[in-house]
Design a protein around this motif. Structure first.
Motif, PDB file in Angstrom:
ATOM      1  N   SER A  33      37.816  34.236  41.359  1.00  0.00           N
ATOM      2  CA  SER A  33      37.392  33.864  40.066  1.00  0.00           C
ATOM      3  C   SER A  33      37.974  34.605  39.041  1.00  0.00           C
ATOM      4  CB  SER A  33      36.097  33.358  39.633  1.00  0.00           C
ATOM      5  OG  SER A  33      35.347  34.746  39.922  1.00  0.00           O
ATOM      6  N   ARG A  34      38.145  34.038  37.882  1.00  0.00           N
ATOM      7  CA  ARG A  34      38.554  34.920  36.680  1.00  0.00           C
ATOM      8  C   ARG A  34      37.502  35.978  36.419  1.00  0.00           C
ATOM      9  NH1 ARG A  34      41.202  32.529  31.681  1.00  0.00           N
ATOM     10  NH2 ARG A  34      42.413  34.361  31.288  1.00  0.00           N
ATOM     11  N   GLU A  35      36.252  35.768  36.467  1.00  0.00           N
ATOM     12  CA  GLU A  35      35.240  36.694  36.371  1.00  0.00           C
ATOM     13  C   GLU A  35      35.291  37.840  37.374  1.00  0.00           C
ATOM     14  OE1 GLU A  35      34.903  33.177  36.645  1.00  0.00           O
ATOM     15  OE2 GLU A  35      34.582  33.023  34.354  1.00  0.00           O
ATOM     16  N   GLU A  36      35.346  37.472  38.655  1.00  0.00           N
ATOM     17  CA  GLU A  36      35.775  38.468  39.866  1.00  0.00           C
ATOM     18  C   GLU A  36      36.886  39.477  39.347  1.00  0.00           C
ATOM     19  OE1 GLU A  36      36.588  39.171  44.171  1.00  0.00           O
ATOM     20  OE2 GLU A  36      35.792  36.954  43.595  1.00  0.00           O
ATOM     21  N   ALA A  37      37.822  38.867  38.878  1.00  0.00           N
ATOM     22  CA  ALA A  37      39.257  39.646  38.426  1.00  0.00           C
ATOM     23  C   ALA A  37      38.921  40.539  37.079  1.00  0.00           C
ATOM     24  CB  ALA A  37      40.272  38.608  37.940  1.00  0.00           C
ATOM     25  N   ARG A  42      37.317  46.012  34.623  1.00  0.00           N
ATOM     26  CA  ARG A  42      36.474  46.860  33.722  1.00  0.00           C
ATOM     27  C   ARG A  42      36.145  48.013  34.937  1.00  0.00           C
ATOM     28  NH1 ARG A  42      34.854  41.953  31.895  1.00  0.00           N
ATOM     29  NH2 ARG A  42      33.360  41.351  33.408  1.00  0.00           N
ATOM     30  N   TYR A  43      36.050  47.609  36.022  1.00  0.00           N
ATOM     31  CA  TYR A  43      35.677  48.696  36.973  1.00  0.00           C
ATOM     32  C   TYR A  43      36.804  50.027  37.117  1.00  0.00           C
ATOM     33  CZ  TYR A  43      35.088  51.537  41.330  1.00  0.00           C
ATOM     34  OH  TYR A  43      35.052  52.324  42.207  1.00  0.00           O
ATOM     35  N   ILE A  44      38.034  49.355  37.080  1.00  0.00           N
ATOM     36  CA  ILE A  44      39.326  50.280  37.212  1.00  0.00           C
ATOM     37  C   ILE A  44      39.372  51.038  35.818  1.00  0.00           C
ATOM     38  CG2 ILE A  44      41.897  50.058  37.045  1.00  0.00           C
ATOM     39  CD1 ILE A  44      41.416  47.902  39.093  1.00  0.00           C
ATOM     40  N   MET A  49      42.427  56.239  34.692  1.00  0.00           N
ATOM     41  CA  MET A  49      43.035  56.171  33.720  1.00  0.00           C
ATOM     42  C   MET A  49      44.315  55.354  33.826  1.00  0.00           C
ATOM     43  SD  MET A  49      43.465  57.576  30.787  1.00  0.00           S
ATOM     44  CE  MET A  49      44.093  58.566  29.609  1.00  0.00           C
ATOM     45  N   VAL A  50      44.362  54.245  33.472  1.00  0.00           N
ATOM     46  CA  VAL A  50      45.370  53.154  33.631  1.00  0.00           C
ATOM     47  C   VAL A  50      45.795  52.469  32.500  1.00  0.00           C
ATOM     48  CG1 VAL A  50      44.665  52.487  36.146  1.00  0.00           C
ATOM     49  CG2 VAL A  50      43.686  51.311  33.930  1.00  0.00           C
ATOM     50  N   GLN A  51      46.951  51.865  32.235  1.00  0.00           N
ATOM     51  CA  GLN A  51      47.604  51.056  31.358  1.00  0.00           C
ATOM     52  C   GLN A  51      46.552  49.646  31.403  1.00  0.00           C
ATOM     53  OE1 GLN A  51      51.697  50.033  31.783  1.00  0.00           O
ATOM     54  NE2 GLN A  51      51.479  50.152  33.877  1.00  0.00           N
ATOM     55  N   HIS A  65      44.779  37.256  40.217  1.00  0.00           N
ATOM     56  CA  HIS A  65      45.459  38.669  40.265  1.00  0.00           C
ATOM     57  C   HIS A  65      45.437  39.458  39.266  1.00  0.00           C
ATOM     58  CE1 HIS A  65      47.278  36.920  44.104  1.00  0.00           C
ATOM     59  NE2 HIS A  65      48.105  36.020  43.526  1.00  0.00           N
ATOM     60  N   LEU A  66      45.725  40.597  39.286  1.00  0.00           N
ATOM     61  CA  LEU A  66      45.797  41.579  38.055  1.00  0.00           C
ATOM     62  C   LEU A  66      47.296  42.014  37.769  1.00  0.00           C
ATOM     63  CD1 LEU A  66      42.731  44.042  38.892  1.00  0.00           C
ATOM     64  CD2 LEU A  66      42.637  41.817  37.959  1.00  0.00           C
ATOM     65  N   SER A  67      47.482  42.207  36.555  1.00  0.00           N
ATOM     66  CA  SER A  67      48.806  42.669  36.289  1.00  0.00           C
ATOM     67  C   SER A  67      48.841  43.565  34.943  1.00  0.00           C
ATOM     68  CB  SER A  67      49.717  41.287  35.887  1.00  0.00           C
ATOM     69  OG  SER A  67      50.917  41.750  35.446  1.00  0.00           O
ATOM     70  N   SER A  68      49.848  44.362  35.042  1.00  0.00           N
ATOM     71  CA  SER A  68      49.897  45.400  33.858  1.00  0.00           C
ATOM     72  C   SER A  68      50.839  44.744  32.794  1.00  0.00           C
ATOM     73  CB  SER A  68      50.162  46.725  34.222  1.00  0.00           C
ATOM     74  OG  SER A  68      51.382  46.532  34.784  1.00  0.00           O
ATOM     75  N   LYS A  69      51.525  43.837  33.138  1.00  0.00           N
ATOM     76  CA  LYS A  69      52.534  42.874  32.272  1.00  0.00           C
ATOM     77  C   LYS A  69      51.766  42.228  31.304  1.00  0.00           C
ATOM     78  CE  LYS A  69      56.160  42.557  35.926  1.00  0.00           C
ATOM     79  NZ  LYS A  69      56.803  41.630  36.603  1.00  0.00           N
ATOM     80  N   SER A  70      52.291  42.254  30.206  1.00  0.00           N
ATOM     81  CA  SER A  70      51.941  41.530  28.745  1.00  0.00           C
ATOM     82  C   SER A  70      51.821  40.066  29.135  1.00  0.00           C
ATOM     83  CB  SER A  70      52.509  41.992  27.492  1.00  0.00           C
ATOM     84  OG  SER A  70      53.951  41.423  27.722  1.00  0.00           O
TER      85      SER A  70
END
Length: 72
Positions: A33-37, A42-44, A49-51, A65-70
């Protein structure tokens, strides 16, 4: 009218095909789910130290999924 009952027809392919096992459609970590992602984001962010990270729903597998892309 001619009716064929209980007949079985088998076809043998002349070409050998490679069949790969069924696996996940995506190589990324999946969230149900979106909430789980977003909880994982938040945990990361609290522990590393992440973008900036974003959650998105995948069009291939339907999971999150998670992404660092805008986001656009």
């Amino acid at each position: 009218m001619h009716i064929i009952e209980n007949s079985q027809v088998a076809y043998k392919s002349s070409k050998k095909k490679s069949v790969s096992p069924i696996g996940p459609a995506c190589a990324k970590k999946m969230y149900d789910s979106r909430e789980e992602a977003e909880d994982m984001i938040r945990y990361i962010q609290e522990n590393r130290m992440v973008q900036e990270l974003h959650a998105y729903q995948c069009t291939s597998c339907g999971l999150w999924h998670l992404s660092s892309k805008s986001l656009r």
